[in-house]
Motif scaffolding. Structure first.
Motif, PDB file in Angstrom:
ATOM      1  N   LEU A  63       1.044  -1.699   0.458  1.00  0.00           N
ATOM      2  CA  LEU A  63      -0.073   0.065  -0.185  1.00  0.00           C
ATOM      3  C   LEU A  63       1.020   1.323   0.165  1.00  0.00           C
ATOM      4  CD1 LEU A  63      -2.694  -1.386   2.309  1.00  0.00           C
ATOM      5  CD2 LEU A  63      -2.714  -0.883   0.036  1.00  0.00           C
ATOM      6  N   ARG A  64       1.778   1.863   0.746  1.00  0.00           N
ATOM      7  CA  ARG A  64       2.760   2.017   1.226  1.00  0.00           C
ATOM      8  C   ARG A  64       3.937   2.417  -0.475  1.00  0.00           C
ATOM      9  NH1 ARG A  64       4.723   0.671   7.065  1.00  0.00           N
ATOM     10  NH2 ARG A  64       3.323   2.643   8.504  1.00  0.00           N
ATOM     11  N   TRP A  65       3.847   1.644  -1.206  1.00  0.00           N
ATOM     12  CA  TRP A  65       4.432   1.649  -2.720  1.00  0.00           C
ATOM     13  C   TRP A  65       3.652   1.726  -3.372  1.00  0.00           C
ATOM     14  CZ3 TRP A  65       4.012  -1.730  -6.896  1.00  0.00           C
ATOM     15  CH2 TRP A  65       4.570  -0.991  -7.632  1.00  0.00           C
ATOM     16  N   LEU A  66       2.559   1.680  -3.423  1.00  0.00           N
ATOM     17  CA  LEU A  66       1.639   2.426  -4.226  1.00  0.00           C
ATOM     18  C   LEU A  66       1.278   3.999  -3.871  1.00  0.00           C
ATOM     19  CD1 LEU A  66      -1.145  -0.393  -4.603  1.00  0.00           C
ATOM     20  CD2 LEU A  66      -0.446   0.286  -6.006  1.00  0.00           C
ATOM     21  N   GLY A  67       1.613   4.545  -3.622  1.00  0.00           N
ATOM     22  CA  GLY A  67       1.471   5.620  -2.852  1.00  0.00           C
ATOM     23  C   GLY A  67      -0.376   5.801  -2.173  1.00  0.00           C
ATOM     24  N   LEU A  68      -0.320   4.605  -1.047  1.00  0.00           N
ATOM     25  CA  LEU A  68      -1.932   5.030  -0.233  1.00  0.00           C
ATOM     26  C   LEU A  68      -1.364   5.336   0.884  1.00  0.00           C
ATOM     27  CD1 LEU A  68      -3.978   1.994  -2.402  1.00  0.00           C
ATOM     28  CD2 LEU A  68      -3.478   4.744  -3.149  1.00  0.00           C
ATOM     29  N   ASP A  69      -2.541   6.613   1.281  1.00  0.00           N
ATOM     30  CA  ASP A  69      -2.091   6.574   3.631  1.00  0.00           C
ATOM     31  C   ASP A  69      -3.465   6.411   3.533  1.00  0.00           C
ATOM     32  OD1 ASP A  69      -2.933   8.727   2.286  1.00  0.00           O
ATOM     33  OD2 ASP A  69      -1.906   9.994   3.454  1.00  0.00           O
ATOM     34  N   TRP A  70      -2.916   6.497   5.165  1.00  0.00           N
ATOM     35  CA  TRP A  70      -4.566   6.496   5.732  1.00  0.00           C
ATOM     36  C   TRP A  70      -4.370   6.946   7.204  1.00  0.00           C
ATOM     37  CZ3 TRP A  70      -1.101   2.111   4.214  1.00  0.00           C
ATOM     38  CH2 TRP A  70      -0.260   2.056   4.969  1.00  0.00           C
ATOM     39  N   ASP A  71      -5.820   6.862   8.024  1.00  0.00           N
ATOM     40  CA  ASP A  71      -4.898   8.006   8.951  1.00  0.00           C
ATOM     41  C   ASP A  71      -5.254   6.537  10.827  1.00  0.00           C
ATOM     42  OD1 ASP A  71      -6.059  10.204   7.768  1.00  0.00           O
ATOM     43  OD2 ASP A  71      -7.037   9.104   7.298  1.00  0.00           O
ATOM     44  N   GLY A  72      -4.648   7.399  11.563  1.00  0.00           N
ATOM     45  CA  GLY A  72      -4.341   6.496  13.079  1.00  0.00           C
ATOM     46  C   GLY A  72      -3.717   4.668  12.519  1.00  0.00           C
ATOM     47  N   PRO A  73      -3.333   4.077  13.241  1.00  0.00           N
ATOM     48  CA  PRO A  73      -2.676   3.156  13.424  1.00  0.00           C
ATOM     49  C   PRO A  73      -4.171   2.260  12.562  1.00  0.00           C
ATOM     50  CG  PRO A  73      -3.586   3.335  15.498  1.00  0.00           C
ATOM     51  CD  PRO A  73      -4.013   4.868  14.721  1.00  0.00           C
ATOM     52  N   PRO A  74      -3.174   1.162  12.379  1.00  0.00           N
ATOM     53  CA  PRO A  74      -3.869  -0.292  11.006  1.00  0.00           C
ATOM     54  C   PRO A  74      -4.535  -0.572  12.919  1.00  0.00           C
ATOM     55  CG  PRO A  74      -1.778  -0.147  10.699  1.00  0.00           C
ATOM     56  CD  PRO A  74      -1.946   1.283  11.605  1.00  0.00           C
ATOM     57  N   ALA A  75      -5.940  -1.434  12.717  1.00  0.00           N
ATOM     58  CA  ALA A  75      -6.121  -1.998  13.372  1.00  0.00           C
ATOM     59  C   ALA A  75      -6.463  -3.396  12.787  1.00  0.00           C
ATOM     60  CB  ALA A  75      -7.801  -0.999  12.903  1.00  0.00           C
ATOM     61  N   VAL A  76      -5.681  -4.228  14.035  1.00  0.00           N
ATOM     62  CA  VAL A  76      -5.497  -5.948  14.098  1.00  0.00           C
ATOM     63  C   VAL A  76      -7.304  -6.414  13.859  1.00  0.00           C
ATOM     64  CG1 VAL A  76      -4.019  -7.856  13.558  1.00  0.00           C
ATOM     65  CG2 VAL A  76      -3.853  -5.164  14.257  1.00  0.00           C
ATOM     66  N   GLN A  77      -7.680  -7.197  13.692  1.00  0.00           N
ATOM     67  CA  GLN A  77      -8.635  -7.465  14.045  1.00  0.00           C
ATOM     68  C   GLN A  77      -8.343  -9.041  14.938  1.00  0.00           C
ATOM     69  OE1 GLN A  77     -10.533  -9.567  10.192  1.00  0.00           O
ATOM     70  NE2 GLN A  77     -12.503  -7.918  10.075  1.00  0.00           N
ATOM     71  N   THR A  78      -7.179  -9.742  14.547  1.00  0.00           N
ATOM     72  CA  THR A  78      -6.715 -11.011  16.251  1.00  0.00           C
ATOM     73  C   THR A  78      -6.965 -10.059  17.177  1.00  0.00           C
ATOM     74  OG1 THR A  78      -4.854 -10.627  15.477  1.00  0.00           O
ATOM     75  CG2 THR A  78      -5.968 -12.807  14.685  1.00  0.00           C
ATOM     76  N   ALA A  79      -6.688  -8.358  17.458  1.00  0.00           N
ATOM     77  CA  ALA A  79      -6.376  -8.183  18.631  1.00  0.00           C
ATOM     78  C   ALA A  79      -7.638  -7.334  19.257  1.00  0.00           C
ATOM     79  CB  ALA A  79      -5.848  -6.761  18.703  1.00  0.00           C
ATOM     80  N   ARG A  80      -8.104  -7.676  18.633  1.00  0.00           N
ATOM     81  CA  ARG A  80     -10.248  -7.087  18.792  1.00  0.00           C
ATOM     82  C   ARG A  80     -11.450  -8.257  19.463  1.00  0.00           C
ATOM     83  NH1 ARG A  80     -12.174  -2.582  17.660  1.00  0.00           N
ATOM     84  NH2 ARG A  80     -14.123  -3.278  16.386  1.00  0.00           N
ATOM     85  N   LEU A  81     -10.696  -8.875  19.467  1.00  0.00           N
ATOM     86  CA  LEU A  81     -11.814 -10.477  19.980  1.00  0.00           C
ATOM     87  C   LEU A  81     -13.377 -10.458  20.833  1.00  0.00           C
ATOM     88  CD1 LEU A  81      -9.402 -13.682  19.267  1.00  0.00           C
ATOM     89  CD2 LEU A  81     -11.489 -13.080  17.815  1.00  0.00           C
ATOM     90  N   PRO A  82     -12.754  -9.358  21.705  1.00  0.00           N
ATOM     91  CA  PRO A  82     -13.692  -9.268  22.716  1.00  0.00           C
ATOM     92  C   PRO A  82     -14.426  -8.213  22.332  1.00  0.00           C
ATOM     93  CG  PRO A  82     -11.334  -9.018  23.427  1.00  0.00           C
ATOM     94  CD  PRO A  82     -11.041  -8.772  22.619  1.00  0.00           C
ATOM     95  N   HIS A  83     -14.553  -7.638  21.388  1.00  0.00           N
ATOM     96  CA  HIS A  83     -15.779  -6.383  20.464  1.00  0.00           C
ATOM     97  C   HIS A  83     -16.629  -7.490  19.614  1.00  0.00           C
ATOM     98  CE1 HIS A  83     -13.429  -3.018  21.680  1.00  0.00           C
ATOM     99  NE2 HIS A  83     -12.549  -3.485  21.480  1.00  0.00           N
ATOM    100  N   TYR A  84     -16.305  -8.341  19.069  1.00  0.00           N
ATOM    101  CA  TYR A  84     -16.574  -9.256  18.047  1.00  0.00           C
ATOM    102  C   TYR A  84     -18.078 -10.585  19.201  1.00  0.00           C
ATOM    103  CZ  TYR A  84     -13.390  -8.359  14.933  1.00  0.00           C
ATOM    104  OH  TYR A  84     -11.735  -7.633  14.671  1.00  0.00           O
ATOM    105  N   THR A  85     -17.474 -10.729  20.257  1.00  0.00           N
ATOM    106  CA  THR A  85     -17.603 -11.400  21.739  1.00  0.00           C
ATOM    107  C   THR A  85     -18.987 -11.000  21.837  1.00  0.00           C
ATOM    108  OG1 THR A  85     -15.753 -13.070  22.017  1.00  0.00           O
ATOM    109  CG2 THR A  85     -17.705 -13.393  23.518  1.00  0.00           C
ATOM    110  N   ALA A  86     -18.972 -10.133  22.399  1.00  0.00           N
ATOM    111  CA  ALA A  86     -19.815  -8.846  23.052  1.00  0.00           C
ATOM    112  C   ALA A  86     -20.978  -8.410  21.815  1.00  0.00           C
ATOM    113  CB  ALA A  86     -19.454  -7.225  23.163  1.00  0.00           C
ATOM    114  N   ALA A  87     -20.570  -8.342  20.596  1.00  0.00           N
ATOM    115  CA  ALA A  87     -21.175  -8.580  19.421  1.00  0.00           C
ATOM    116  C   ALA A  87     -22.681 -10.071  19.063  1.00  0.00           C
ATOM    117  CB  ALA A  87     -21.124  -8.303  18.080  1.00  0.00           C
ATOM    118  N   LEU A  88     -21.510 -11.134  19.277  1.00  0.00           N
ATOM    119  CA  LEU A  88     -22.275 -12.425  19.727  1.00  0.00           C
ATOM    120  C   LEU A  88     -23.389 -12.836  20.732  1.00  0.00           C
ATOM    121  CD1 LEU A  88     -22.538 -14.975  17.747  1.00  0.00           C
ATOM    122  CD2 LEU A  88     -21.023 -16.160  19.699  1.00  0.00           C
ATOM    123  N   GLU A  89     -22.954 -11.585  21.977  1.00  0.00           N
ATOM    124  CA  GLU A  89     -23.935 -12.179  22.694  1.00  0.00           C
ATOM    125  C   GLU A  89     -24.490 -11.075  22.559  1.00  0.00           C
ATOM    126  OE1 GLU A  89     -23.079 -14.082  25.603  1.00  0.00           O
ATOM    127  OE2 GLU A  89     -21.586 -15.065  24.607  1.00  0.00           O
TER     128      GLU A  89
END
Length: 315
Positions: A63-89
């Protein structure tokens, strides 16, 4: 009150990013940036058996090579499992999901299962169950997934493809939101993530059109605001099929290694989208005043060896 567009780039490290991915990322990035919007980056790495070591870092480099940027740090799904669990509940609390013990072979063998293209609709074998049946199944050692009850067929207007009406009962039926391996399925995870990061616009390949009504059902069930969706044509090989190894090496890392300038690839992709009359070296930011979603041809872009030679890549 004005609303700022928030788009997103969401590579999955199940393999290398290729020219087709680059085209979709470029369109998604331009769609947000051309209106002064923000772009979020998410690494969709919950499909653990298929994740390739190092692929996430390589995707970021691409993505950086292409010249695309983004705002804020990347979100990584494996670090967000509690949020998915809460939605399932929450879905369990509403009885919008039920535990399903069916295997893929069970579903395929069901005589009443109608076919919709290559997809077999779930026949509802376990739909009689309630969420409260799960503990007994677990105690009996029976693995199960959680399926969402499809009760409606949301109609939506796609930003590129127009009005979409999909009969979910025939196109897959009740769908899995949580796998029996104990991880969230794609449909649930992306809804939770897009809502959490304030995404207002999702631009992705048109192979994901059937996912959208499912996700709209989840947004509604979870009381979340859905983004707008735009599905753009894929890049295909000369045989009309999506890019794969049989079409040669179209990995972005291979183009980089061969010395292809990112501006050359961006220009080629811009030409394929109707923003340039001929391929020329440009950066994504050069394309901001030229971006129009409606200029993109409605048919898939056919990537040939001759086309790649125009940017100095022999494949």
């Amino acid at each position: 009150m004005s609303t700022t567009t928030t788009g997103r780039l969401a590579p999955s490290p199940t393999g290398a990013q290729h020219v087709g991915n680059a085209r979709t990322y470029l369109i998604a990035w331009l769609s947000a940036r051309a209106r002064g919007g923000t772009v979020k980056l998410r690494i969709e790495d919950i499909d653990s058996p298929r994740i390739k070591p190092g692929a996430a870092d390589e995707a970021v480099s691409d993505l950086r090579w292409l010249g695309l940027d983004w705002d804020g740090p990347p979100a990584v799904q494996t670090a967000r499992l509690p949020h998915y669990t809460a939605a399932l509940e929450e879905l369990k609390r509403q009885e919008r999901v039920y535990p399903c013990t069916c295997t893929r072979s069970d579903i395929a063998a069901a005589a009443s299962a109608p076919h919709a293209g290559d997809e077999i609709a779930y026949p509802g074998t376990c739909a009689h169950r309630r969420a409260t049946d799960a503990p007994a199944l677990a105690a009996a050692g029976k693995p199960f997934a959680w399926r969402f009850r499809v009760t409606d067929d949301p109609v939506y207007t796609d930003l590129f493809a127009g009005e979409q009406r999909i009969d979910l009962k025939r196109s897959g039926g009740d769908f899995v939101v949580w796998k029996n391996a104990g991880t969230p399925a794609y449909q649930l995870a992306v809804v939770v993530d897009d809502a959490a990061t304030g995404v207002t616009e999702v631009i992705r390949g048109d192979d994901l059109i059937p996912s959208t009504p499912r996700q709209l059902l989840l947004y509604d069930a979870l009381g979340l605001t859905s983004p707008e969706f735009g599905h753009v044509p894929l890049v295909v090989g000369e045989d009309g099929r999506r890019l794969a190894k049989r079409h040669g090496d179209t990995r972005l890392s291979a183009l980089r290694a061969a010395g292809v300038a990112p501006e050359s690839l961006v220009g080629l992709l811009a030409w394929s989208c109707g923003w340039l009359r001929e391929p020329e070296s440009v950066t994504p930011r050069d394309l901001l005043p030229r971006f129009h979603l409606s200029a993109i041809p409605p048919q898939p872009f056919v990537l040939t060896a001759e086309v790649l030679k125009r940017i100095g890549y022999a494949g």
